[in-house]
Design an enzyme around this catalytic site. Structure first.
Site: not given
Length: 384
Positions: A70, A150, A180, A200-202, A238, A326
Site C-alpha cells: 500500500g 483506517n 482498508q 495491499s494484500a495483507h 523482477t 503504520c
C-alpha cells in the site's frame, strides 16, 4: 484464549493462499522474464493474478500494476502522477484524516513546489462536498481521498466526490487509497470515477510485501522504479511472483460469497458496539451497520491511557490497536480523532478493534468480560 482483533493492521494468510505461495516458490520458481518454460509458467501466474484482481474491480488487467504494498502504491499514485502532470498545474487536494503513506508523499511534493489543500471532516469523518468544490482551482491536478478511514472506519462518498471533481474539471485525477476498503466493499473504479486506486494484500488475507495500484489507461504517470522495463516500463524489477500469485488467490477467495462475508463482519461490528455500550465511560467513534466499514470499531475509554489498556488486554490474550499500525513508530495525536471532534482528554484513550473473517461473537464476549474486569482497576491506578 487468544483473540486477534487487529485485522486492519494485518490479517492471517488463508491456507489456500499459503499453499499456492509455497508451490510457486518451490516448484514454479522461474523468472517471468525468462523465455523458457519455467519463465512462461511464472509469467502465467502474474497474468492470472492481474485478471482476477481486474475482475473484482471490473477493469482491464492492463490497468493493474503490482507493487510492494500500500505505501508504494500511494507514493507512486501521488508523486509520479504529480510529476507527470505538473505542466497542467501544481495544486493537490487531500484531507486531514489520511494515512502516513499519503501525508508524507504530499509533504515531499510540497518541498518540490506543489501546493496542497487539506480538507476537514465532520463528526462522522466525512469530507464536505461543498468544501471540496470550493477548494478546486484552475491549477488543481490531483485529488487524493481515502475510501475507508483506517482508524474509525468512516466511508467517504467517493462517487459523489468524483462527480464534484469531474464537473469542475474532467482533467483532474482522482486517487483513492482503498487499502482498508478493498475486500470489504464492492468497488467499481470506472463507474465511480476513480482514476487511481491503491490496495495491499495483507489487509485481505494475502501475504505482506505485495499490493497493487489500479491506473486508468488514460492516466499520465511516471515510473517510480527504472530498470529492465517490466510491467510495461512502469515498475522495473523482477516481479514478486509468489506474492503476486498469492494476492490473486486471496482476492479470489475474499470476493467469493462476498456479501455473506460482509454481513458476518457487520454483525460482529454491531455486536461489539452494542456490548461496549454496557461499560461506563466508553464512547464509540464508529457508526453501526452500513454507515461505516464492516470491520472497524473505534472506542474511547475515559480514565485510562490507550497504551496501558492495550497491554493489559494483551496479557489476557487479546490483540488490538491504539491507532494505525503504520504510524506506531511515530506516535502523535491522531488527526482523525481530532478531526471528528473527540474530546481532548480521550485522544490518548482510544483503541481500535478490527475484525477478520474468522472472528466470532464468543471472542467479543470474552473481550468485553476482560474490559469490565480491567477498566475499574486501571482507572483507580490512573487516578492514583
Amino acid at each position: 484464549m487468544e483473540v486477534y482483533f487487529d485485522n486492519s493492521a494485518t490479517t492471517r494468510v488463508l491456507e489456500p493462499v499459503r499453499d499456492l505461495m509455497v508451490k510457486v516458490m518451490m516448484e514454479d520458481y522461474g523468472n517471468p522474464s525468462a523465455k523458457h518454460k519455467k519463465g512462461m509458467e511464472a509469467e502465467q501466474y502474474v497474468k492470472e493474478a492481474a485478471e482476477i484482481i481486474a475482475g473484482t474491480l471490473k477493469v482491464s488487467p492492463k490497468e493493474i500494476l503490482f507493487t510492494s504494498g500500500g505505501s508504494e502504491s500511494n507514493n507512486m499514485a501521488l508523486i509520479e502522477t504529480a510529476m507527470a502532470n505538473k505542466r497542467a498545474g501544481n495544486h493537490i487536494i487531500s484531507t486531514g484524516i489520511e494515512h502516513a503513506s499519503v501525508y508524507n508523499p504530499l509533504a515531499f511534493l510540497e518541498e518540490q513546489g506543489f501546493s496542497v489543500t487539506y480538507l476537514p471532516v465532520n463528526e462522522k469523518g466525512h469530507v464536505s462536498l461543498e468544501a471540496l468544490e470550493a477548494a478546486i482551482r484552475p491549477e488543481t491536478i490531483l485529488v487524493s481521498i481515502m475510501y475507508v478511514n483506517n482508524e474509525i472506519g468512516a466511508i467517504e462518498p467517493v462517487e459523489a466526490i468524483a462527480k464534484v471533481i469531474k464537473k469542475k474539471n474532467p482533467a483532474i485525477l482522482f486517487h483513492v487509497d482503498a487499502i482498508q476498503a478493498y475486500g470489504k466493499l464492492v468497488i467499481r473504479p470506472k463507474r465511480q470515477g476513480i482514476d487511481l486506486l491503491s490496495a495491499s494484500a495483507h489487509k485481505f488475507h494475502g501475504p505482506k510485501g505485495v499490493g497493487f495500484l489500479y491506473i486508468d489507461q488514460r492516466v499520465k504517470i511516471k515510473p517510480l522504479i527504472y530498470g529492465g522495463g517490466q510491467q510495461r516500463g512502469l515498475r522495473s524489477g523482477t516481479e514478486n511472483v509468489p506474492g503476486i500469485a498469492a494476492m490473486g488467490e486471496a482476492a479470489k477467495l475474499i470476493y467469493t460469497d462476498h456479501g455473506e462475508k460482509i454481513r458476518a463482519l457487520v454483525s460482529l461490528k454491531d455486536y461489539m458496539i452494542e456490548r461496549l455500550s454496557e461499560i461506563d465511560g466508553v464512547t464509540v467513534n464508529s457508526l453501526p451497520g452500513d454507515q461505516s466499514a464492516p470491520q472497524i470499531v473505534s472506542a474511547s475509554f475515559s480514565g485510562t491511557r490507550s497504551e496501558v489498556l492495550l497491554h493489559a488486554l494483551e496479557e489476557k490474550g487479546i490483540y488490538v490497536s491504539s491507532g494505525s499500525a503504520c504510524s506506531s513508530n511515530h506516535p502523535a495525536v491522531s488527526g482523525t480523532l481530532k478531526g471528528i471532534g473527540v474530546k481532548t482528554e480521550l485522544l490518548d484513550s482510544t483503541l481500535r478493534f478490527s475484525f477478520g473473517i474468522s472472528n466470532t461473537k464468543e471472542e467479543i464476549d470474552y473481550c468485553i468480560d476482560m474490559l469490565k474486569e480491567l477498566l475499574p482497576v486501571l482507572r483507580r491506578y490512573q487516578r492514583g
